[in-house]
Motif scaffolding. Structure first.
Motif, PDB file in Angstrom:
ATOM      1  N   LEU A  21     -71.031  25.256 -22.688  1.00  0.00           N
ATOM      2  CA  LEU A  21     -70.670  26.556 -23.452  1.00  0.00           C
ATOM      3  C   LEU A  21     -71.514  26.133 -25.085  1.00  0.00           C
ATOM      4  CD1 LEU A  21     -67.060  27.081 -22.648  1.00  0.00           C
ATOM      5  CD2 LEU A  21     -68.871  28.456 -22.082  1.00  0.00           C
ATOM      6  N   ASN A  22     -71.684  25.067 -25.418  1.00  0.00           N
ATOM      7  CA  ASN A  22     -71.943  24.745 -26.486  1.00  0.00           C
ATOM      8  C   ASN A  22     -73.573  24.376 -26.965  1.00  0.00           C
ATOM      9  OD1 ASN A  22     -69.700  24.869 -28.625  1.00  0.00           O
ATOM     10  ND2 ASN A  22     -69.037  23.370 -27.186  1.00  0.00           N
ATOM     11  N   ARG A  32     -75.272  25.542 -16.866  1.00  0.00           N
ATOM     12  CA  ARG A  32     -74.904  26.158 -18.080  1.00  0.00           C
ATOM     13  C   ARG A  32     -74.825  27.740 -17.746  1.00  0.00           C
ATOM     14  NH1 ARG A  32     -76.502  24.316 -22.427  1.00  0.00           N
ATOM     15  NH2 ARG A  32     -78.671  23.480 -21.485  1.00  0.00           N
ATOM     16  N   ALA A  33     -75.540  28.292 -16.992  1.00  0.00           N
ATOM     17  CA  ALA A  33     -75.616  29.731 -16.426  1.00  0.00           C
ATOM     18  C   ALA A  33     -74.184  30.127 -15.562  1.00  0.00           C
ATOM     19  CB  ALA A  33     -76.669  30.118 -15.659  1.00  0.00           C
ATOM     20  N   LYS A  36     -71.128  29.612 -17.987  1.00  0.00           N
ATOM     21  CA  LYS A  36     -70.897  30.897 -19.017  1.00  0.00           C
ATOM     22  C   LYS A  36     -70.501  32.093 -18.407  1.00  0.00           C
ATOM     23  CE  LYS A  36     -74.060  29.558 -22.867  1.00  0.00           C
ATOM     24  NZ  LYS A  36     -75.288  29.894 -23.571  1.00  0.00           N
ATOM     25  N   GLN A  37     -70.884  32.290 -17.030  1.00  0.00           N
ATOM     26  CA  GLN A  37     -70.610  33.572 -16.154  1.00  0.00           C
ATOM     27  C   GLN A  37     -69.160  33.418 -15.679  1.00  0.00           C
ATOM     28  OE1 GLN A  37     -72.580  36.336 -15.152  1.00  0.00           O
ATOM     29  NE2 GLN A  37     -70.481  36.812 -15.070  1.00  0.00           N
ATOM     30  N   ALA A  39     -66.781  31.842 -17.719  1.00  0.00           N
ATOM     31  CA  ALA A  39     -66.192  32.058 -18.785  1.00  0.00           C
ATOM     32  C   ALA A  39     -66.027  33.417 -19.128  1.00  0.00           C
ATOM     33  CB  ALA A  39     -66.925  31.464 -20.188  1.00  0.00           C
ATOM     34  N   ARG A  40     -67.019  34.293 -18.715  1.00  0.00           N
ATOM     35  CA  ARG A  40     -67.262  35.757 -19.050  1.00  0.00           C
ATOM     36  C   ARG A  40     -66.051  36.642 -18.191  1.00  0.00           C
ATOM     37  NH1 ARG A  40     -72.650  35.224 -20.360  1.00  0.00           N
ATOM     38  NH2 ARG A  40     -73.208  35.373 -18.017  1.00  0.00           N
ATOM     39  N   SER A  45     -61.826  32.407 -24.000  1.00  0.00           N
ATOM     40  CA  SER A  45     -62.266  32.232 -25.484  1.00  0.00           C
ATOM     41  C   SER A  45     -61.798  30.894 -26.013  1.00  0.00           C
ATOM     42  CB  SER A  45     -61.559  33.326 -26.283  1.00  0.00           C
ATOM     43  OG  SER A  45     -62.022  33.162 -27.587  1.00  0.00           O
ATOM     44  N   ARG A  91     -72.964  34.561 -29.726  1.00  0.00           N
ATOM     45  CA  ARG A  91     -73.375  34.156 -28.241  1.00  0.00           C
ATOM     46  C   ARG A  91     -73.182  32.591 -28.286  1.00  0.00           C
ATOM     47  NH1 ARG A  91     -77.436  37.855 -28.853  1.00  0.00           N
ATOM     48  NH2 ARG A  91     -79.014  36.377 -29.678  1.00  0.00           N
ATOM     49  N   GLY A  93     -70.993  30.847 -30.200  1.00  0.00           N
ATOM     50  CA  GLY A  93     -69.496  30.360 -30.307  1.00  0.00           C
ATOM     51  C   GLY A  93     -69.345  30.212 -31.763  1.00  0.00           C
TER      52      GLY A  93
END
Length: 346
Positions: A21-22, A32-33, A36-37, A39-40, A45, A91, A93
């Motif tokens: 995420l960072n 990573r993808a 992030k997906q 998390a969305r 948050s 984007r 954070g």
């Protein structure tokens, strides 16, 4: 949902999820993808305080604006820059910390922010030709990036700028090609680096045609609508008025247009005008056809690019300074035409 629950859902360690995420480079793009997906999808948050404790970072970027009697930095251009930068921060954070300080208290403000560790980096706005903030931030060892350049600073530093000299040289040459010889420069304050570079471009274009700049046709002040109106009105009432104006701001150019109208003249037919257009979200240069012929460079795009460059420095400390020069487009509008003899005021 917290970090632990997100990690359990993905069957990954909390460390891997946090690093994904960072933006840490050791995490693969595929992982990573995926993180992030998820998390969305799960509306995750991160807790900023916990994130800071885990990473040793504040996850915030500072913007310190001097409150000056001679130059106003809290303006629409800054608003669009922040809108662009904010997209990149969000984007990644990161949050924005904006501080307004007296221009006599700037050094104290920078040292205080560094000592308190409330930001991971700084974007410097409105650089002067010789800007002490660059040496100060270099001394503090804080990552920073200058929006613009400081011509008299020789030490290396990170910056993002537009090619002000090249843009105004090209604009002046365009007017010269239309037959204009009396070209007025309505510039910003020339202790500011951008305005100095624009004058250099204007003078270079004249010199290239064997012409000497006329001091009666050159002004440098705070870029307001009233400044544009007052200056253009004075010049148009002179014995040898200009046939064209080269203006450093859309807001100032609106004042120039008002003065042309009040003199009973028509912009684009009797008097030509070229301005610089920052492509502001709230102040568009016409719709399908531009009102002003302009050197255009989006300040919102500059904000996003600058933010990404600074975030890269924060993630990869110890690297060489990053620099990027944006070119401005010359947009042809209805405000320019062949030089004509200007009717003398009655």
């Amino acid at each position: 949902m917290n970090l632990k629950e997100l990690a359990e859902h993905l069957h990954l360690s909390q460390t891997t999820v946090s690093r994904a995420l960072n933006g840490y480079p050791e995490v693969s793009e595929k992982t990573r993808a995926r993180v992030k997906q998820a998390a969305r999808d799960m509306n995750y948050s991160p807790n900023t305080r916990a994130k800071g404790l885990a990473t040793g970072r504040a996850h915030a970027i500072g913007h310190i604006l001097p409150i000056s009697a001679s130059h106003e930095m809290v303006n629409p251009i800054f608003g669009d820059f922040i809108a662009g930068a904010g997209n990149a921060y969000s984007r990644a954070g990161y949050e924005i910390v904006i501080s307004l300080v007296s221009d006599m208290e700037e050094e104290k403000a920078y040292r205080s922010i560094d000592a308190r560790g409330i930001v991971d980096g700084i974007i410097v706005h409105g650089p002067k030709m010789s800007d002490p903030r660059i040496a100060l931030l270099t001394e503090l060892g804080m990552p920073f990036l200058v929006h613009g350049r400081a011509s008299q600073v020789t030490e290396p530093y990170s910056w993002l700028d537009i090619n002000n000299a090249g843009a105004f040289q090209r604009a002046t040459e365009f007017l010269l090609d239309l037959g204009h010889e009396r070209i007025a420069l309505i510039n910003g304050l020339e202790f500011m680096d951008f305005a100095y570079r624009r004058r250099i471009g204007y003078e270079a274009a004249l010199a290239g045609r064997g012409m000497t700049p006329d001091p009666a046709l050159m002004r440098a002040e705070e870029m307001t609508e009233v400044y544009g109106f007052r200056t253009a009105a004075e010049m148009l009432a002179a014995d040898r008025p200009p046939t064209a104006f080269l203006v450093s701001s859309m807001i100032t150019a609106i004042g120039v247009r008002r003065a042309i109208h009040d003199a009973g003249l028509q912009m684009g037919r009797d008097i030509s005008v070229i301005t610089h257009d920052d492509d502001l979200g709230y102040l568009k240069n016409g719709h399908s056809v531009p009102i002003f012929t302009a050197t255009r460079s989006s300040v919102r795009e500059a904000g996003e690019r600058a933010a990404k460059m600074l975030l890269d420095q924060i993630r990869n400390p110890g690297g060489k300074p990053l620099t990027h020069l944006m070119e401005a487009e010359l947009i042809i509008g209805t405000s320019t035409g062949p030089a004509r003899k200007v009717p003398q005021p009655t």
